[in-house]
Design an enzyme around this catalytic site. Structure first.
Site, mmCIF file in Angstrom:
data_model
loop_
_atom_site.group_PDB
_atom_site.id
_atom_site.type_symbol
_atom_site.label_atom_id
_atom_site.label_comp_id
_atom_site.label_asym_id
_atom_site.label_seq_id
_atom_site.Cartn_x
_atom_site.Cartn_y
_atom_site.Cartn_z
ATOM 1 N N ASP A 181 0.844 -1.190 0.000
ATOM 2 C CA ASP A 181 0.000 0.000 0.000
ATOM 3 C C ASP A 181 0.883 1.245 0.000
ATOM 4 O O ASP A 181 1.586 1.515 0.962
ATOM 5 C CB ASP A 181 -0.896 -0.019 1.244
ATOM 6 C CG ASP A 181 -1.950 1.073 1.231
ATOM 7 O OD1 ASP A 181 -1.952 1.895 0.286
ATOM 8 O OD2 ASP A 181 -2.771 1.117 2.171
ATOM 9 N N HIS A 183 -0.496 4.201 -0.101
ATOM 10 C CA HIS A 183 -1.291 5.099 0.761
ATOM 11 C C HIS A 183 -1.301 6.537 0.251
ATOM 12 O O HIS A 183 -1.557 7.472 1.020
ATOM 13 C CB HIS A 183 -0.762 5.045 2.198
ATOM 14 C CG HIS A 183 -1.831 5.154 3.235
ATOM 15 N ND1 HIS A 183 -1.992 6.272 4.023
ATOM 16 C CD2 HIS A 183 -2.789 4.287 3.619
ATOM 17 C CE1 HIS A 183 -2.995 6.092 4.858
ATOM 18 N NE2 HIS A 183 -3.513 4.896 4.623
ATOM 19 N N GLU A 207 -1.227 -0.735 -4.145
ATOM 20 C CA GLU A 207 -2.410 0.058 -3.799
ATOM 21 C C GLU A 207 -2.116 1.554 -3.725
ATOM 22 O O GLU A 207 -1.092 1.978 -3.191
ATOM 23 C CB GLU A 207 -2.937 -0.424 -2.445
ATOM 24 C CG GLU A 207 -4.178 0.306 -1.961
ATOM 25 C CD GLU A 207 -4.749 -0.296 -0.696
ATOM 26 O OE1 GLU A 207 -5.456 0.416 0.033
ATOM 27 O OE2 GLU A 207 -4.493 -1.497 -0.433
ATOM 28 N N GLU A 234 -10.303 3.446 -1.902
ATOM 29 C CA GLU A 234 -10.805 3.687 -0.555
ATOM 30 C C GLU A 234 -11.259 5.130 -0.358
ATOM 31 O O GLU A 234 -12.030 5.422 0.550
ATOM 32 C CB GLU A 234 -9.742 3.334 0.487
ATOM 33 C CG GLU A 234 -8.527 4.232 0.505
ATOM 34 C CD GLU A 234 -7.452 3.725 1.449
ATOM 35 O OE1 GLU A 234 -7.279 4.334 2.512
ATOM 36 O OE2 GLU A 234 -6.810 2.711 1.125
#
Length: 380
Positions: A181, A183, A207, A234
């Site tokens: 990730d 982020h 991600e 997300e």
């Protein structure tokens, strides 16, 4: 429908209870991390539209809640609607005595693969953590690639990211998976170098390589630069948000059931993704109602890949996934999978006494604010 209540509970969650005049109640979760109190206020405002209405008209309510205001959208409003939507689906399933996935067309699988988190916000000891997850029976994990990261990394910065991926692959072996990730912490200039650095260790997916506001300018280039699947979603909250990232070539979509309009909208996002050959991997570093809602969609979704869950995650220092459940066995993980829930509604029974006590103690979690060594703002 006679009452809507909100509860702010540790570690950073917001639960909603919807009670009806015939004694049936439903629960949902929509605490936007760092803004749970704002989302709770939005639930209270939106609930005015539900009082006195038939709770079984889920789609009608969803349309009115999302489109009834002249000013629409936004993560707080979408998260509030998600919580209410989950609770209405919970009520529908409880009234009929069936799990929600039966109302979504029935199950297409008997178990769902899950993954756990390792390493924390500033990843460390990833090899030991990955080995522990393997010993616990997990078949997949995810970790942050890095903590705060400079706009243009040094050779050492890149090597440290690659070394963490190497350690995790060595600890897991070739029969387990790990995801990385980013982020949104790295710049569009740095992302290609980091993707190239972790590629040799065969991550399941990479991600959020850039922040969502850069998706329209940078995402396609990053997707085309690698053979590894790019995942994101997300911080996207609707089908219209997901359409351009799917058009850019993203093949793993990660809507959050507690932020992206609930069960109703994520079900539609999954269908949209399927038309692009993309798979669903719902975001869920949250609480038991969020995970329960995810699982109901997962079991009814043909293009599902894997499910995030928060047991033991680094955020859960003041509360854990199972703390508010009267039936924690529903989240028993065997060989990295969870069995199909058969209980009515969302399939979980909330320990309301524990929730009310936690709400009385209060919760005030805020998103961390990070800085670079020179004092300037850094993405968390």
């Amino acid at each position: 429908m006679i009452n809507v209540e909100t509860f702010l509970v540790a570690p950073r969650w917001m639960f909603v209870k919807v009670s009806t005049d015939d004694g049936v109640h439903g629960w949902g979760e929509g605490g936007l991390e760092g803004s749970a109190d704002v989302t709770a206020a939005a639930v209270t405002a939106l609930a005015e539209q539900l009082v006195g209405e038939d709770p079984t008209r889920i789609e009608d309510h969803w349309q009115r809640l999302t489109k009834g205001g002249f000013y629409r959208g936004g993560p707080e409003r979408s998260s509030a609607i998600a919580a209410l939507d989950q609770a209405l689906w919970d009520i529908a399933g409880r009234r009929l005595g069936v799990p929600v996935h039966e109302l979504l067309g029935g199950p297409v699988r008997e178990r769902v693969r899950v993954y756990g988190w390792i390493g924390g916000d500033s990843p460390g000891d990833v090899a030991a953590a990955a080995a522990a997850q393997r010993e616990a029976g997990m078949t997949a994990v995810k970790m942050n690639a890095t903590a705060q990261f400079p706009p243009l990394p040094s050779a050492r910065d890149v090597a440290e990211v690659a070394d963490r991926a190497r350690q995790v692959r060595a600890a897991l072996g070739d029969d387990r998976d790990f995801a990385v990730d980013f982020h949104g912490r790295v710049s569009a200039a740095a992302a290609p170098r980091l993707i190239e650095a972790v590629e040799p260790f065969d991550p399941l997916f990479i991600e959020e390589p850039v922040v969502p506001e850069q998706n329209h300018t940078n995402l396609r280039r990053l997707v085309e630069s690698t053979s590894r699947p790019i995942a994101t979603g997300e911080r996207l909250f609707s089908r219209s948000d997901f359409l351009p990232v799917l058009q850019a070539g993203v093949r793993v979509v990660q809507p959050d059931l507690s932020h992206a309009g609930g069960i109703s909208e994520v079900r539609r996002i999954a269908t949209l993704a399927d038309t692009f050959g993309a798979v669903l991997a719902p975001h869920c570093p949250l609480g038991p109602l969020a995970l329960a809602s995810c699982l109901q969609v997962d079991f009814a979704t043909p293009n599902f890949l894997i499910q995030e869950q928060s047991l033991g995650i680094h955020y859960n220092r003041t509360g854990e996934l199972l703390d508010y459940l009267a039936n924690p066995e529903v989240f028993t993980f065997v060989d990295g999978h969870v069995a199909r829930p058969t209980g009515p509604g969302l399939g979980v029974e909330i320990d309301e006494g524990a929730v009310r006590k936690a709400h009385e103690r209060g919760m005030h979690w805020r998103t961390p604010i990070w800085n670079h060594p020179d004092g300037s703002f850094a993405e968390w």
